[in-house]
Design a protein around this motif. Structure first.
Motif, mmCIF file in Angstrom:
data_model
loop_
_atom_site.group_PDB
_atom_site.id
_atom_site.type_symbol
_atom_site.label_atom_id
_atom_site.label_comp_id
_atom_site.label_asym_id
_atom_site.label_seq_id
_atom_site.Cartn_x
_atom_site.Cartn_y
_atom_site.Cartn_z
ATOM 1 N N VAL A 1 0.844 -1.200 0.000
ATOM 2 C CA VAL A 1 0.000 0.000 0.000
ATOM 3 C C VAL A 1 0.879 1.249 0.000
ATOM 4 C CG1 VAL A 1 -1.688 1.345 1.323
ATOM 5 C CG2 VAL A 1 -1.974 -1.125 1.081
ATOM 6 N N LYS A 2 1.942 1.228 0.781
ATOM 7 C CA LYS A 2 2.851 2.384 0.848
ATOM 8 C C LYS A 2 3.439 2.688 -0.538
ATOM 9 C CE LYS A 2 6.808 2.128 3.195
ATOM 10 N NZ LYS A 2 7.783 2.170 4.320
ATOM 11 N N GLU A 3 3.832 1.664 -1.275
ATOM 12 C CA GLU A 3 4.373 1.880 -2.621
ATOM 13 C C GLU A 3 3.318 2.439 -3.562
ATOM 14 O OE1 GLU A 3 7.571 1.831 -3.607
ATOM 15 O OE2 GLU A 3 7.886 1.550 -1.456
ATOM 16 N N ILE A 4 2.098 1.966 -3.451
ATOM 17 C CA ILE A 4 0.995 2.486 -4.277
ATOM 18 C C ILE A 4 0.746 3.954 -3.950
ATOM 19 C CG2 ILE A 4 -1.517 2.332 -4.598
ATOM 20 C CD1 ILE A 4 -1.023 -0.805 -4.245
ATOM 21 N N MET A 5 0.740 4.288 -2.677
ATOM 22 C CA MET A 5 0.485 5.677 -2.271
ATOM 23 C C MET A 5 1.605 6.604 -2.738
ATOM 24 S SD MET A 5 -2.459 5.638 -1.030
ATOM 25 C CE MET A 5 -3.674 4.767 -0.059
ATOM 26 N N LYS A 6 2.829 6.108 -2.796
ATOM 27 C CA LYS A 6 3.949 6.923 -3.288
ATOM 28 C C LYS A 6 3.763 7.311 -4.755
ATOM 29 C CE LYS A 6 7.660 5.135 -0.361
ATOM 30 N NZ LYS A 6 8.878 4.294 -0.364
ATOM 31 N N ARG A 7 3.079 6.477 -5.521
ATOM 32 C CA ARG A 7 2.875 6.740 -6.951
ATOM 33 C C ARG A 7 1.681 7.651 -7.224
ATOM 34 N NH1 ARG A 7 4.119 1.039 -7.148
ATOM 35 N NH2 ARG A 7 1.936 0.546 -7.493
ATOM 36 N N LYS A 8 0.879 7.917 -6.213
ATOM 37 C CA LYS A 8 -0.282 8.793 -6.399
ATOM 38 C C LYS A 8 0.188 10.213 -6.710
ATOM 39 C CE LYS A 8 -3.736 6.003 -4.903
ATOM 40 N NZ LYS A 8 -5.149 6.011 -5.235
ATOM 41 N N LYS A 9 -0.655 10.979 -7.375
ATOM 42 C CA LYS A 9 -0.325 12.356 -7.747
ATOM 43 C C LYS A 9 -0.920 13.376 -6.776
ATOM 44 C CE LYS A 9 0.092 11.134 -12.567
ATOM 45 N NZ LYS A 9 -0.448 11.261 -13.913
ATOM 46 N N TRP A 10 -1.358 12.900 -5.624
ATOM 47 C CA TRP A 10 -1.952 13.755 -4.612
ATOM 48 C C TRP A 10 -0.951 14.790 -4.129
ATOM 49 C CZ3 TRP A 10 -0.598 14.705 0.482
ATOM 50 C CH2 TRP A 10 -1.537 15.385 1.255
ATOM 51 N N THR A 11 -1.435 16.004 -3.938
ATOM 52 C CA THR A 11 -0.647 17.051 -3.290
ATOM 53 C C THR A 11 -1.528 17.721 -2.251
ATOM 54 O OG1 THR A 11 -1.245 18.687 -4.958
ATOM 55 C CG2 THR A 11 0.823 17.519 -5.298
ATOM 56 N N SER A 12 -0.911 18.151 -1.193
ATOM 57 C CA SER A 12 -1.648 18.806 -0.127
ATOM 58 C C SER A 12 -2.160 20.161 -0.585
ATOM 59 C CB SER A 12 -0.754 18.982 1.102
ATOM 60 O OG SER A 12 -1.405 19.801 2.052
ATOM 61 N N PRO A 13 -3.431 20.450 -0.323
ATOM 62 C CA PRO A 13 -3.932 21.790 -0.668
ATOM 63 C C PRO A 13 -3.316 22.862 0.240
ATOM 64 C CG PRO A 13 -5.622 20.518 0.457
ATOM 65 C CD PRO A 13 -4.462 19.593 0.224
ATOM 66 N N PHE A 14 -2.620 22.428 1.294
ATOM 67 C CA PHE A 14 -1.985 23.363 2.219
ATOM 68 C C PHE A 14 -0.517 23.593 1.896
ATOM 69 C CE2 PHE A 14 -5.348 21.084 4.569
ATOM 70 C CZ PHE A 14 -6.232 22.151 4.690
ATOM 71 N N ALA A 15 -0.017 22.908 0.878
ATOM 72 C CA ALA A 15 1.397 23.061 0.506
ATOM 73 C C ALA A 15 1.624 24.444 -0.091
ATOM 74 C CB ALA A 15 1.802 21.981 -0.485
ATOM 75 N N PRO A 16 2.778 25.037 0.161
ATOM 76 C CA PRO A 16 3.074 26.348 -0.440
ATOM 77 C C PRO A 16 3.111 26.235 -1.969
ATOM 78 C CG PRO A 16 4.869 25.616 0.996
ATOM 79 C CD PRO A 16 3.846 24.542 0.982
ATOM 80 N N ARG A 17 2.575 27.222 -2.625
ATOM 81 C CA ARG A 17 2.571 27.236 -4.095
ATOM 82 C C ARG A 17 3.583 28.248 -4.593
ATOM 83 N NH1 ARG A 17 -2.855 25.061 -6.032
ATOM 84 N NH2 ARG A 17 -3.695 24.278 -4.099
ATOM 85 N N ASN A 18 4.220 27.890 -5.666
ATOM 86 C CA ASN A 18 5.243 28.788 -6.266
ATOM 87 C C ASN A 18 4.606 29.794 -7.180
ATOM 88 O OD1 ASN A 18 7.093 27.331 -4.868
ATOM 89 N ND2 ASN A 18 7.692 26.087 -6.615
#
Length: 132
Positions: free
Chosen positions: A115-132
């Protein structure tokens, strides 16, 4: 877990090793005739796995029979593992959710490492992450 007859369900349960935790769904009648076989029986469960790679040293996981579009912590990297859909839902690459039903995986359980390997391949990004 089981649409089968109680005797067939008991036979399967008796072949499984370790502590079995049942997340109830809509077909648990046969399994519930053997409640002592389960370490716990719940509708919903939140757990934390030691994971040094995470900022807080834990990976939080939500277990629920049904797939959800959003869940507690879904916007903060919490995973949601579900069954019920029997592989009929397309995997959402943008969500940290995954169908772990054994009928989707050659009738074998999916390990945490898988499951951890599958989750690493997801394209999810946090909506709280700083944006450039």
């Amino acid at each position: 877990m089981s649409l089968g007859k109680p005797d067939f369900t008991k036979e399967i349960l008796d072949r499984l090793n370790g502590n079995i935790h049942l997340i109830k769904g809509n077909h648990e009648g046969a399994a519930l005739t053997y409640p002592k076989r389960f370490a716990s029986i719940r509708d919903y469960h939140e757990l934390r796995i030691d994971e040094p790679a995470q900022n807080n040293g834990k990976q939080k996981i939500i277990l629920f029979h049904y797939a959800m579009r959003t869940w507690n912590g879904s916007h903060r990297g919490v995973w949601q593992l579900y069954g019920h859909s029997h592989g009929t839902l397309p995997d959402d690459e943008m969500a940290l959710s995954f169908d772990v039903g054994v009928d989707c995986h050659n009738f074998y359980p999916v390990s945490y490492e898988e499951v951890k390997e599958i989750m690493k391949r997801k394209k999810w990004t946090s909506p709280f992450a700083p944006r450039n």
